[in-house]
Design a protein around this motif. Structure first.
Motif, PDB file in Angstrom:
ATOM      1  N   VAL A   1       0.839  -1.201   0.000  1.00 48.33           N
ATOM      2  CA  VAL A   1       0.000   0.000   0.000  1.00 48.33           C
ATOM      3  C   VAL A   1       0.874   1.251   0.000  1.00 48.33           C
ATOM      4  CG1 VAL A   1      -1.614   1.356   1.391  1.00 48.33           C
ATOM      5  CG2 VAL A   1      -2.016  -1.075   1.051  1.00 48.33           C
ATOM      6  N   PHE A   2       1.878   1.310   0.877  1.00 47.55           N
ATOM      7  CA  PHE A   2       2.746   2.479   0.928  1.00 47.55           C
ATOM      8  C   PHE A   2       3.572   2.618  -0.335  1.00 47.55           C
ATOM      9  CE2 PHE A   2       2.211   2.219   5.634  1.00 47.55           C
ATOM     10  CZ  PHE A   2       1.671   3.488   5.786  1.00 47.55           C
ATOM     11  N   LEU A   3       3.940   1.503  -0.941  1.00 50.74           N
ATOM     12  CA  LEU A   3       4.680   1.563  -2.198  1.00 50.74           C
ATOM     13  C   LEU A   3       3.823   2.171  -3.301  1.00 50.74           C
ATOM     14  CD1 LEU A   3       7.207   0.839  -3.839  1.00 50.74           C
ATOM     15  CD2 LEU A   3       6.154  -1.367  -4.295  1.00 50.74           C
ATOM     16  N   VAL A   4       2.564   1.743  -3.390  1.00 47.12           N
ATOM     17  CA  VAL A   4       1.658   2.286  -4.407  1.00 47.12           C
ATOM     18  C   VAL A   4       1.400   3.770  -4.156  1.00 47.12           C
ATOM     19  CG1 VAL A   4      -0.704   2.168  -5.289  1.00 47.12           C
ATOM     20  CG2 VAL A   4       0.603   0.076  -4.951  1.00 47.12           C
ATOM     21  N   VAL A   5       1.190   4.143  -2.906  1.00 46.82           N
ATOM     22  CA  VAL A   5       0.966   5.555  -2.574  1.00 46.82           C
ATOM     23  C   VAL A   5       2.193   6.379  -2.933  1.00 46.82           C
ATOM     24  CG1 VAL A   5       0.621   7.162  -0.662  1.00 46.82           C
ATOM     25  CG2 VAL A   5      -0.741   5.087  -0.790  1.00 46.82           C
ATOM     26  N   ALA A   6       3.396   5.853  -2.663  1.00 51.46           N
ATOM     27  CA  ALA A   6       4.625   6.568  -3.001  1.00 51.46           C
ATOM     28  C   ALA A   6       4.769   6.752  -4.505  1.00 51.46           C
ATOM     29  CB  ALA A   6       5.835   5.816  -2.452  1.00 51.46           C
ATOM     30  N   ILE A   7       4.428   5.723  -5.267  1.00 50.68           N
ATOM     31  CA  ILE A   7       4.536   5.832  -6.733  1.00 50.68           C
ATOM     32  C   ILE A   7       3.536   6.854  -7.274  1.00 50.68           C
ATOM     33  CG2 ILE A   7       4.152   4.577  -8.898  1.00 50.68           C
ATOM     34  CD1 ILE A   7       5.340   2.117  -7.479  1.00 50.68           C
ATOM     35  N   ILE A   8       2.301   6.790  -6.799  1.00 53.31           N
ATOM     36  CA  ILE A   8       1.277   7.737  -7.261  1.00 53.31           C
ATOM     37  C   ILE A   8       1.638   9.161  -6.849  1.00 53.31           C
ATOM     38  CG2 ILE A   8      -1.139   8.426  -6.979  1.00 53.31           C
ATOM     39  CD1 ILE A   8      -1.804   5.427  -6.729  1.00 53.31           C
ATOM     40  N   ALA A   9       2.052   9.344  -5.600  1.00 56.44           N
ATOM     41  CA  ALA A   9       2.401  10.682  -5.136  1.00 56.44           C
ATOM     42  C   ALA A   9       3.627  11.215  -5.870  1.00 56.44           C
ATOM     43  CB  ALA A   9       2.653  10.659  -3.630  1.00 56.44           C
ATOM     44  N   GLY A  10       4.572  10.341  -6.149  1.00 58.41           N
ATOM     45  CA  GLY A  10       5.744  10.770  -6.906  1.00 58.41           C
ATOM     46  C   GLY A  10       5.394  11.189  -8.321  1.00 58.41           C
ATOM     47  N   ALA A  11       4.461  10.474  -8.940  1.00 62.36           N
ATOM     48  CA  ALA A  11       4.039  10.822 -10.299  1.00 62.36           C
ATOM     49  C   ALA A  11       3.288  12.147 -10.319  1.00 62.36           C
ATOM     50  CB  ALA A  11       3.159   9.712 -10.877  1.00 62.36           C
TER      51      ALA A  11
ATOM     52  N   ALA B   1       5.236  11.597  -1.029  1.00 59.77           N
ATOM     53  CA  ALA B   1       6.021  10.555  -1.689  1.00 59.77           C
ATOM     54  C   ALA B   1       7.216  10.155  -0.836  1.00 59.77           C
ATOM     55  CB  ALA B   1       6.490  11.038  -3.064  1.00 59.77           C
ATOM     56  N   GLY B   2       7.873  11.136  -0.244  1.00 59.79           N
ATOM     57  CA  GLY B   2       9.036  10.838   0.591  1.00 59.79           C
ATOM     58  C   GLY B   2       8.663  10.036   1.823  1.00 59.79           C
ATOM     59  N   ALA B   3       7.569  10.425   2.468  1.00 54.17           N
ATOM     60  CA  ALA B   3       7.137   9.721   3.676  1.00 54.17           C
ATOM     61  C   ALA B   3       6.709   8.294   3.347  1.00 54.17           C
ATOM     62  CB  ALA B   3       5.987  10.472   4.337  1.00 54.17           C
ATOM     63  N   SER B   4       5.950   8.122   2.280  1.00 51.66           N
ATOM     64  CA  SER B   4       5.484   6.781   1.911  1.00 51.66           C
ATOM     65  C   SER B   4       6.649   5.892   1.484  1.00 51.66           C
ATOM     66  CB  SER B   4       4.467   6.872   0.782  1.00 51.66           C
ATOM     67  OG  SER B   4       3.340   7.587   1.210  1.00 51.66           O
ATOM     68  N   ALA B   5       7.574   6.450   0.739  1.00 55.61           N
ATOM     69  CA  ALA B   5       8.735   5.672   0.319  1.00 55.61           C
ATOM     70  C   ALA B   5       9.592   5.302   1.521  1.00 55.61           C
ATOM     71  CB  ALA B   5       9.556   6.452  -0.692  1.00 55.61           C
ATOM     72  N   GLY B   6       9.707   6.201   2.473  1.00 56.04           N
ATOM     73  CA  GLY B   6      10.471   5.901   3.682  1.00 56.04           C
ATOM     74  C   GLY B   6       9.854   4.771   4.481  1.00 56.04           C
ATOM     75  N   ILE B   7       8.538   4.804   4.643  1.00 55.98           N
ATOM     76  CA  ILE B   7       7.848   3.741   5.373  1.00 55.98           C
ATOM     77  C   ILE B   7       7.977   2.416   4.630  1.00 55.98           C
ATOM     78  CG2 ILE B   7       5.596   2.930   6.154  1.00 55.98           C
ATOM     79  CD1 ILE B   7       4.893   5.888   6.672  1.00 55.98           C
ATOM     80  N   ALA B   8       7.819   2.442   3.311  1.00 54.03           N
ATOM     81  CA  ALA B   8       7.947   1.216   2.520  1.00 54.03           C
ATOM     82  C   ALA B   8       9.357   0.649   2.624  1.00 54.03           C
ATOM     83  CB  ALA B   8       7.587   1.492   1.059  1.00 54.03           C
ATOM     84  N   LYS B   9      10.354   1.521   2.642  1.00 51.70           N
ATOM     85  CA  LYS B   9      11.739   1.057   2.750  1.00 51.70           C
ATOM     86  C   LYS B   9      12.000   0.424   4.115  1.00 51.70           C
ATOM     87  CE  LYS B   9      14.791   3.829   1.084  1.00 51.70           C
ATOM     88  NZ  LYS B   9      15.759   4.925   0.888  1.00 51.70           N
ATOM     89  N   ILE B  10      11.497   1.042   5.176  1.00 51.41           N
ATOM     90  CA  ILE B  10      11.670   0.479   6.518  1.00 51.41           C
ATOM     91  C   ILE B  10      11.003  -0.882   6.615  1.00 51.41           C
ATOM     92  CG2 ILE B  10      10.997   0.769   8.941  1.00 51.41           C
ATOM     93  CD1 ILE B  10      11.390   3.814   8.480  1.00 51.41           C
TER      94      ILE B  10
END
Length: 54
Positions: free
Chosen positions: A7-17, A24-33
């Motif tokens: 879910v966080f990965l998809v949100v990060a991709i959509i927010a980044g686009a 995007a930064g927060a979602s990508a950070g959570i997905a990475k952790i």
């Protein structure tokens, strides 16, 4: 927990686009952790599985 990682990965991709840097930064950070947590669990499970067979 894998569901939330995706879910966080998809949100990060959509927010980044769409260009929302903070989201995007927060979602990508959570997905990475979460990714590294799952990676640690995988390694622990493999080690425990090897010791149980012996």
């Amino acid at each position: 927990m894998l569901y939330w990682t995706l879910v966080f990965l998809v949100v990060a991709i959509i927010a980044g686009a769409l260009g929302f840097g903070g989201i995007a930064g927060a979602s990508a950070g959570i997905a990475k952790i979460l990714f590294f947590i799952f990676l640690a669990f995988l390694i622990i499970s493999l080690v425990v599985g090897l010791f149980r067979r012996v």
